[in-house]
Design a protein around this motif. Structure first.
Motif, short mmCIF file in Angstrom:
data_model
loop_
_atom_site.label_atom_id
_atom_site.label_comp_id
_atom_site.label_asym_id
_atom_site.label_seq_id
_atom_site.Cartn_x
_atom_site.Cartn_y
_atom_site.Cartn_z
N ARG A 71 0.84 -1.20 0.00
CA ARG A 71 0.00 0.00 0.00
C ARG A 71 0.88 1.25 0.00
NH1 ARG A 71 -5.37 0.29 1.17
NH2 ARG A 71 -5.32 -1.86 1.87
N CYS A 72 0.55 2.20 -0.88
CA CYS A 72 1.31 3.45 -0.91
C CYS A 72 0.73 4.42 0.11
CB CYS A 72 1.25 4.07 -2.31
SG CYS A 72 2.13 5.65 -2.40
N HIS A 73 1.62 5.09 0.84
CA HIS A 73 1.15 6.04 1.86
C HIS A 73 0.86 7.41 1.27
CE1 HIS A 73 1.66 3.13 4.94
NE2 HIS A 73 2.95 2.98 4.68
N SER A 74 1.28 7.61 0.00
CA SER A 74 1.07 8.93 -0.62
C SER A 74 -0.11 8.96 -1.58
CB SER A 74 2.33 9.35 -1.38
OG SER A 74 3.45 9.27 -0.53
N CYS A 75 -0.49 7.81 -2.11
CA CYS A 75 -1.64 7.79 -3.03
C CYS A 75 -2.38 6.47 -2.81
CB CYS A 75 -1.18 7.95 -4.48
SG CYS A 75 -0.44 6.48 -5.21
N ALA A 76 -3.37 6.20 -3.66
CA ALA A 76 -4.22 5.02 -3.43
C ALA A 76 -3.66 3.76 -4.06
CB ALA A 76 -5.62 5.30 -3.97
N SER A 77 -2.50 3.86 -4.71
CA SER A 77 -1.95 2.71 -5.43
C SER A 77 -1.53 1.60 -4.47
CB SER A 77 -0.74 3.14 -6.27
OG SER A 77 -0.08 2.01 -6.79
N GLU A 78 -1.60 0.35 -4.96
CA GLU A 78 -1.13 -0.78 -4.16
C GLU A 78 -0.07 -1.58 -4.90
OE1 GLU A 78 -4.40 -3.04 -2.68
OE2 GLU A 78 -5.17 -1.36 -1.52
N LEU A 135 9.41 1.74 -6.55
CA LEU A 135 8.73 2.99 -6.89
C LEU A 135 7.24 2.75 -7.04
CD1 LEU A 135 11.21 4.04 -9.72
CD2 LEU A 135 11.27 4.77 -7.33
N CYS A 136 6.43 3.63 -6.46
CA CYS A 136 4.98 3.51 -6.58
C CYS A 136 4.58 3.68 -8.05
CB CYS A 136 4.29 4.56 -5.72
SG CYS A 136 2.50 4.58 -5.95
N THR A 137 3.71 2.78 -8.54
CA THR A 137 3.27 2.88 -9.93
C THR A 137 2.25 4.02 -10.11
OG1 THR A 137 1.52 1.26 -9.54
CG2 THR A 137 3.59 0.42 -10.42
N GLY A 138 1.72 4.51 -8.98
CA GLY A 138 0.74 5.59 -9.06
C GLY A 138 1.41 6.96 -9.03
N CYS A 139 2.21 7.23 -8.00
CA CYS A 139 2.75 8.58 -7.82
C CYS A 139 4.28 8.63 -7.91
CB CYS A 139 2.29 9.13 -6.46
SG CYS A 139 2.99 8.25 -5.06
N GLY A 140 4.92 7.47 -8.03
CA GLY A 140 6.37 7.48 -8.22
C GLY A 140 7.19 7.60 -6.95
N VAL A 141 6.52 7.69 -5.81
CA VAL A 141 7.26 7.83 -4.56
C VAL A 141 8.11 6.56 -4.32
CG1 VAL A 141 5.57 6.80 -2.94
CG2 VAL A 141 7.00 8.70 -2.19
N THR A 142 9.25 6.75 -3.70
CA THR A 142 10.16 5.61 -3.43
C THR A 142 9.85 5.01 -2.07
OG1 THR A 142 11.89 6.72 -4.68
CG2 THR A 142 12.59 4.94 -3.25
ZN LIG Z 1 1.80 6.30 -4.60
#
Ligand SMILES: [Zn+2]
Length: 175
Positions: free
Chosen positions: A11-18, A42-49
């Motif tokens: 689960r990404c803490h910055s966006c809804a991506s999983e 890297l998050c596939t939604g927002c790119g956060v590491t």
């Molecule tokens: Zn994200």
């Protein structure tokens, strides 16, 4: 067999991506004689590491020098191996998403017209797949046909063919 690295379910803490994509990079921190190492994804939604923990305050002497070398060189094979390591998966509470990251290789369709064929399926990585799907693809049948052949006892195996498998199995097809 794998065709590329799987995605990481987390689960990404910055966006809804999983889903996270392996970055192919490691980070190694040495503090006195203790070492921490992470695999960066890297998050596939927002790119956060995000960092997946590999080593936590481990003494330098207890680490194989080859491993340190591979970590420092961002070895792609090491990423693949560590992502599939059950210890790494449990520690980071991740699972892998193998959709579109594997392919089925067969010996061809030469012997498929025989009355009885024995088929061995080997997994190059522990990729959870429905055997019915593999058998259907390999034999050029629909999944409904494979289901029917199983029900009729014309496809038999020592393993359960319903559900998913991630390890080698064999089956016999009788026409
Ligand atoms: Zn994200």
């Amino acid at each position: 067999m794998p065709t590329c690295l799987p995605l990481v379910r987390r689960r990404c803490h910055s966006c809804a991506s999983e889903l996270f994509r392996p970055s192919g990079k490691f980070r190694v921190n040495a503090n006195h004689k203790l070492i921490d190492a992470w695999l960066l994804v890297l998050c596939t939604g927002c790119g956060v590491t995000a960092k997946l923990t590999l080593l936590e305050r481990v003494t330098v002497r207890s680490i194989r020098p080859e491993l340190l070398d591979l970590l420092h060189h961002n070895d792609p094979g090491l990423t693949a191996a560590l992502l599939q390591d059950p210890v790494v998966q449990r520690r980071n509470r991740i699972a892998l998403d193998w959709d579109d990251a594997w392919r089925l290789d067969t010996d061809g369709s030469e012997h498929l017209d025989r009355e009885t064929i024995d088929v061995a399926v080997r997994f190059a990585a522990r990729i959870p797949v429905r055997p019915v799907r593999l058998i259907a693809d390999g034999l050029g049948l629909s999944r409904a046909e494979v289901d029917r052949l199983i029900t009729e006892g014309k496809i038999v195996s020592a393993v359960r063919l319903s559900g998913k498998l991630s390890g080698d199995f064999t089956f016999t097809l009788k026409r």
